[in-house]
Design a protein around this motif. Structure first.
Motif, PDB file in Angstrom:
ATOM      1  N   ARG A 295      -4.399  21.584  -1.165  1.00 12.12           N
ATOM      2  CA  ARG A 295      -4.974  20.529  -0.339  1.00 12.12           C
ATOM      3  C   ARG A 295      -4.454  19.187  -0.806  1.00 12.12           C
ATOM      4  NH1 ARG A 295     -10.871  21.084  -1.517  1.00 12.12           N
ATOM      5  NH2 ARG A 295     -10.089  22.749  -2.837  1.00 12.12           N
ATOM      6  N   SER A 296      -4.234  18.311   0.138  1.00 12.53           N
ATOM      7  CA  SER A 296      -3.956  16.934  -0.239  1.00 12.53           C
ATOM      8  C   SER A 296      -4.527  16.039   0.847  1.00 12.53           C
ATOM      9  CB  SER A 296      -2.452  16.683  -0.394  1.00 12.53           C
ATOM     10  OG  SER A 296      -1.843  16.515   0.854  1.00 12.53           O
ATOM     11  N   PHE A 297      -4.847  14.834   0.486  1.00 15.27           N
ATOM     12  CA  PHE A 297      -5.396  13.886   1.441  1.00 15.27           C
ATOM     13  C   PHE A 297      -4.293  12.973   1.925  1.00 15.27           C
ATOM     14  CE2 PHE A 297      -9.776  14.860   1.153  1.00 15.27           C
ATOM     15  CZ  PHE A 297     -10.018  15.273  -0.149  1.00 15.27           C
ATOM     16  N   ASN A 298      -4.246  12.775   3.194  1.00 17.67           N
ATOM     17  CA  ASN A 298      -3.300  11.829   3.739  1.00 17.67           C
ATOM     18  C   ASN A 298      -3.948  10.453   3.720  1.00 17.67           C
ATOM     19  OD1 ASN A 298      -2.337  10.607   6.827  1.00 17.67           O
ATOM     20  ND2 ASN A 298      -0.869  10.977   5.213  1.00 17.67           N
ATOM     21  N   ILE A 299      -3.349   9.521   3.016  1.00 15.86           N
ATOM     22  CA  ILE A 299      -3.969   8.197   2.917  1.00 15.86           C
ATOM     23  C   ILE A 299      -3.219   7.120   3.685  1.00 15.86           C
ATOM     24  CG2 ILE A 299      -5.260   8.561   0.797  1.00 15.86           C
ATOM     25  CD1 ILE A 299      -2.950   7.471  -0.781  1.00 15.86           C
ATOM     26  N   VAL A 300      -1.974   7.367   4.007  1.00 17.31           N
ATOM     27  CA  VAL A 300      -1.257   6.423   4.855  1.00 17.31           C
ATOM     28  C   VAL A 300      -0.424   7.236   5.834  1.00 17.31           C
ATOM     29  CG1 VAL A 300       0.559   4.668   4.960  1.00 17.31           C
ATOM     30  CG2 VAL A 300      -1.095   4.597   3.117  1.00 17.31           C
ATOM     31  N   ASP A 301      -0.482   6.824   7.083  1.00 15.18           N
ATOM     32  CA  ASP A 301       0.315   7.500   8.102  1.00 15.18           C
ATOM     33  C   ASP A 301       0.844   6.443   9.058  1.00 15.18           C
ATOM     34  OD1 ASP A 301      -0.222  10.454  10.181  1.00 15.18           O
ATOM     35  OD2 ASP A 301       1.410   9.018  10.106  1.00 15.18           O
ATOM     36  N   ILE A 302       2.122   6.181   8.986  1.00 16.05           N
ATOM     37  CA  ILE A 302       2.672   5.169   9.886  1.00 16.05           C
ATOM     38  C   ILE A 302       3.511   5.795  10.989  1.00 16.05           C
ATOM     39  CG2 ILE A 302       2.661   3.386   8.103  1.00 16.05           C
ATOM     40  CD1 ILE A 302       5.736   3.699   8.005  1.00 16.05           C
TER      41      ILE A 302
ATOM     42  N   LEU B 133      -0.374  -3.686   0.110  1.00 18.77           N
ATOM     43  CA  LEU B 133      -1.285  -3.280  -0.951  1.00 18.77           C
ATOM     44  C   LEU B 133      -2.491  -2.657  -0.275  1.00 18.77           C
ATOM     45  CD1 LEU B 133      -1.851  -3.542  -4.078  1.00 18.77           C
ATOM     46  CD2 LEU B 133      -3.297  -5.470  -3.447  1.00 18.77           C
ATOM     47  N   CYS B 134      -2.840  -1.458  -0.679  1.00 17.97           N
ATOM     48  CA  CYS B 134      -3.952  -0.764  -0.044  1.00 17.97           C
ATOM     49  C   CYS B 134      -5.022  -0.453  -1.059  1.00 17.97           C
ATOM     50  CB  CYS B 134      -3.467   0.542   0.590  1.00 17.97           C
ATOM     51  SG  CYS B 134      -2.266   0.268   1.885  1.00 17.97           S
TER      52      CYS B 134
ATOM     53  N   LEU C  39      -8.463   6.469   5.228  1.00 17.88           N
ATOM     54  CA  LEU C  39      -7.095   6.350   5.690  1.00 17.88           C
ATOM     55  C   LEU C  39      -6.695   4.888   5.556  1.00 17.88           C
ATOM     56  CD1 LEU C  39      -4.750   7.898   6.895  1.00 17.88           C
ATOM     57  CD2 LEU C  39      -5.620   7.327   9.155  1.00 17.88           C
ATOM     58  N   CYS C  40      -5.743   4.646   4.691  1.00 14.66           N
ATOM     59  CA  CYS C  40      -5.389   3.260   4.386  1.00 14.66           C
ATOM     60  C   CYS C  40      -4.280   2.750   5.283  1.00 14.66           C
ATOM     61  CB  CYS C  40      -4.965   3.143   2.923  1.00 14.66           C
ATOM     62  SG  CYS C  40      -6.284   3.570   1.796  1.00 14.66           S
ATOM     63  N   ASP C  41      -4.386   2.970   6.566  1.00 14.57           N
ATOM     64  CA  ASP C  41      -3.387   2.415   7.464  1.00 14.57           C
ATOM     65  C   ASP C  41      -3.507   0.904   7.539  1.00 14.57           C
ATOM     66  OD1 ASP C  41      -3.031   5.035   9.978  1.00 14.57           O
ATOM     67  OD2 ASP C  41      -2.324   4.818   7.928  1.00 14.57           O
ATOM     68  N   GLN C  42      -4.732   0.420   7.341  1.00 12.55           N
ATOM     69  CA  GLN C  42      -4.921  -1.032   7.302  1.00 12.55           C
ATOM     70  C   GLN C  42      -4.693  -1.488   5.872  1.00 12.55           C
ATOM     71  OE1 GLN C  42      -5.692  -3.132   9.817  1.00 12.55           O
ATOM     72  NE2 GLN C  42      -5.433  -1.395  11.194  1.00 12.55           N
TER      73      GLN C  42
END
Lengths: 315, 447
Positions: free
Chosen positions: B204-211, B247-248, B255-258
């Motif tokens: 398992r892994s968490f997706n934290i940024v997806d552009i 910087l997130c 989800l650190c897209d912002q």
């Protein structure tokens, strides 16, 4: 070639300095192109477009030539790729952005139209030159404008394959193994076909071109697109990997074919790609006319098809 | 530092004899204590060097780096779905901070990250009751007395074993991995996404940024590098191909897209060319040891940013500005897409990056001076002093000056590493690894 050479020492070149011209020259030598006829048209177009002062006219044409060279170089870069390994997405994105930038600039000063007309006129099957269809999607503002396919001369790589423009765009039959014009396929780099469920209109010749790209058709008409102008690039291959059997399409339909476009796009130029399991698909599918296959419910809109055909054929 | 300060003493250099493509070094990383240096190559191998303990008998008293262990980390793979090969080339290696006698490192190729355990064995038990010296089981009836097995010294053996394989987390090519300061999690970044993993969990892994855009045709920007903050476990930075840094804060949302902060230098409109965007693409981003600054490398410059100031870098250093007029040629031969790395020294006062012609550059942030050094076989002799070089745009040839036209663009120093506490640097030049050490009495200060 000689036209370009005369600018070498005299002009202050706007982008890249004097090495730019040299590199363009060597590029041309390597790739065996730049049709003189077309070039004269460029110069003429450039001359007409600028003011009468001879030096600035020269400068403008020289800049146009450079820009054109850069555009062609970029398109080649997008086409040629290491066929065995996934290409570098960052590099492809940067090149595609460069192409877009050039295309926007050329559209603004009107030379895009001129160039494509010139190239359309110079195309013929007998031409040794490879022609790449470029489809520009007009911006949202120009909704009334139809999507026009443009063609830009591109250069053969050192590959011995000769890609020839086939005027009969839609049909690919065993008798004409040289390819057709895929027309409106895909975005330049075609990295991914994300949502195959989106309808794709200009489907006409789809798969044959990027043989391996079975499911996706990148075509989107402007009404689908929310973006501003996009540049599409398509590639023809001489002996196209025929589109796979629709049955197999179904089989793979729910698979994430994220790199299919990139794959086919960037590897389609190479002969007999060593695409392991895909050879299986090749052998299974017929060499018949391209089956409009996609893993979505997309089916070609024949009206669109006719329209595109008209434009390309120039009627 | 200065042009006349040829003060780098080369202690040792490791020149590999092979010239095959597979031996090209693709990454180099010191461990947190600096006693180990790991390098990865195109053939999927990892070579770990260990610094010998300082010998009191040596005149300069500095340990040399010798090969400690070599192992095959990744094998070539084939993606049957896309009919494409997956290269075994090691993109990045990162050491886990040490907790016990064993050492752990993460190595990654384009798709798969692996956790390796490196341990030593230099003792073995002897004196078993039921087994003889050869290991054969003894007949119990022959045992007349009991003995306690004793540990005896043997030759040092370094054992490397894969402990975790973090596979199938990335659709695109992994370009960065970074261990979090909590020592439990790490991030891996590919062109469009960043995933957060736990070192103990592989499925398992968490997706934290997806552009990734919904419509891939709209893709104009990719992620080029990412790193966790060295102290704050919730902060990480990632850079893009458009020259921006984001910087997130993982506390802000899952989800650190912002981004929390966006670092971007406004483009100079007077300087725009078709290559502006390409040369602005950030190839490497590093937090300073203090955690207050960022170091970024784009094609022509290195920039130092203050985390508190988003509108632009606080310092910009020209690495090889003489290439600015050659961008078209470099675009044609693809050199413009080369990804150079950059490094801080232990005190964050000197930054280093590589260039062409086997040159590498160091910039002293305090004095503003810079130096160009070359990693070559001449400088590879033990104890040889590095010569500084200068590049001239043109004109007559001068001693110690190299003209731009004579630069060899196939000789590029993409990967460099700086020891975490000492002035020791590792420079990878194709298949050669150079390790340069600073003399204790040199102008570069040791802390």
């Amino acid at each position: 070639m000689s036209d370009l050479c005369q600018y070498k020492s005299t002009e202050a070149l706007r982008s890249g300095g004097s090495c730019y011209v040299k590199s363009c020259a060597s590029q041309q030598e390597r790739t065996n192109m730049f049709p003189k006829g077309t070039k004269r048209k460029f110069s003429d177009a450039g001359d007409e477009a600028t003011d009468e002062h001879p030096a600035s006219v020269k400068m403008a044409s020289s800049y146009n030539l450079q820009r054109q060279s850069l555009l062609d170089m970029s398109l080649i870069k997008l086409q040629l790729c290491h066929m065995l390994v996934e290409p570098n997405l960052c590099r492809s994105v940067l090149i595609a952005n460069t192409v877009r930038q050039i295309q926007e600039e050329m559209t603004q000063d009107g030379s895009w139209q001129i160039m494509t007309e010139a190239l359309n006129a110079s195309q013929s099957p007998a031409d040794r030159l490879v022609a790449t269809e470029i489809l520009c999607r007009p911006s949202a503002r120009d909704q009334d404008e139809e999507a026009k396919p443009f063609s830009v001369i591109s250069y053969e790589s050192c590959h011995s394959e000769e890609v020839v423009v086939d005027d009969t765009l839609c049909s690919v039959s065993p008798e004409t193994p040289s390819t057709y014009m895929p027309g409106s396929l895909g975005v330049g780099p075609c990295w991914e076909e994300e949502d195959p469920k989106e309808t794709s209109e200009e489907d006409e010749d789809d798969d044959e071109d990027c043989g391996l790209r079975s499911e996706e058709d990148e075509e989107r008409l402007e009404e689908d697109s929310k973006t501003t102008e996009q540049v599409f690039g398509t590639f023809e291959i001489k002996n196209p990997v025929p589109s796979p059997d629709p049955a197999l399409e179904e089989l793979f339909s729910d698979v994430d074919a994220s790199y299919y476009d990139l794959d086919t796009m960037l590897t389609g130029m190479q002969s007999t790609p060593k695409m392991g399991p895909y050879d299986l698909l090749e052998s299974l599918s017929s060499h018949g006319p391209s089956s409009i296959s996609s893993n979505s419910s997309c089916r070609p809109d024949l009206n669109e098809l006719d329209h595109i055909m008209e434009i390309i054929v120039g009627s | 530092m200065g042009e006349d300060a040829d003060t780098q003493n080369i202690n040792h250099s490791f020149l590999r004899d092979y010239v095959t493509e597979a031996d090209v070094i693709t990454t180099a990383e010191f461990s947190q204590t600096g006693d180990l240096l790991a390098t990865g190559d195109k053939g999927g191998r990892v070579v770990i060097f260990q610094r010998e303990p300082e010998s009191k008998t040596e005149s300069c008293g500095q340990g040399e780096y010798n090969v400690y262990s070599t192992f095959q980390s990744h094998e070539p793979d084939f993606d049957y779905l896309k009919s494409l090969e997956i290269e075994e080339k090691i993109n990045k290696i990162r050491w886990i901070p040490q907790h016990n006698a064993a050492r752990f490192l993460l190595s990654t190729n384009d798709k798969t990250i692996k956790l390796w355990r490196v341990s030593e064995r230099d003792k073995r038990p002897e004196g078993y009751n039921l087994k003889d010296e050869g290991g054969k089981v003894k007949d119990p009836s022959t045992v007349t007395s009991l003995q306690v097995p004793v540990l005896k010294s043997t030759d040092l053996m370094v054992e490397v074993s894969p402990r975790r394989v973090f596979a199938n987390g990335h659709t695109y090519h992994v370009n960065s991995i970074s261990i979090n300061s909590d020592c439990e999690t790490y991030l891996s970044a590919d062109d469009l996404r960043i995933n957060l993993w736990h070192l103990g969990i592989t499925d398992r892994s968490f997706n934290i940024v997806d552009i990734k855009p919904a419509n891939m045709e709209e893709l104009t920007e990719v992620i080029t590098a990412a790193e966790f903050h060295p102290q704050h476990c919730n902060l990480f930075i990632y850079s893009s191909s458009k020259g921006t840094l984001r910087l997130c804060d993982m506390r802000a949302s899952a989800l650190c897209d912002q981004h929390s902060k966006l670092f971007e230098e406004p483009a100079d409109p007077g300087n725009r060319s078709f290559f502006s965007e390409i040369v602005s693409s950030v190839s490497d981003v590093r937090f300073s040891h203090s955690g207050h600054y960022l170091l970024t490398r784009d094609y022509l410059t290195v920039k130092v940013w203050d985390l508190n100031m988003e509108r632009g870098p606080i310092q910009t250093y020209q690495v090889h500005d003489y290439l600015r007029s050659k961008l078209c040629s470099l675009y044609e031969n693809d050199c413009i897409f080369d990804k150079f790395e950059c490094s801080w020294n232990s005190t964050d006062s000197v930054i280093m990056t590589g260039a062409y012609n086997n040159f590498f550059r160091m910039f002293d942030r305090e004095t503003g001076r810079d130096v160009t050094l070359v990693a070559s076989r001449e400088s590879g002799k033990a104890r040889a002093v590095l010569k500084t070089r200068r590049v001239r745009a043109g004109g007559k040839r001068r001693k110690d000056h190299v003209t731009v036209d004579s630069l060899d663009f196939t000789k590029k120093i993409l990967h460099t590493a700086w020891h975490p506490t000492d002035n020791i640097i590792a420079i990878a030049a194709a298949n050669n690894l150079y390790i340069f050490q600073d003399k204790a009495t040199s102008g570069m200060h040791r802390d």
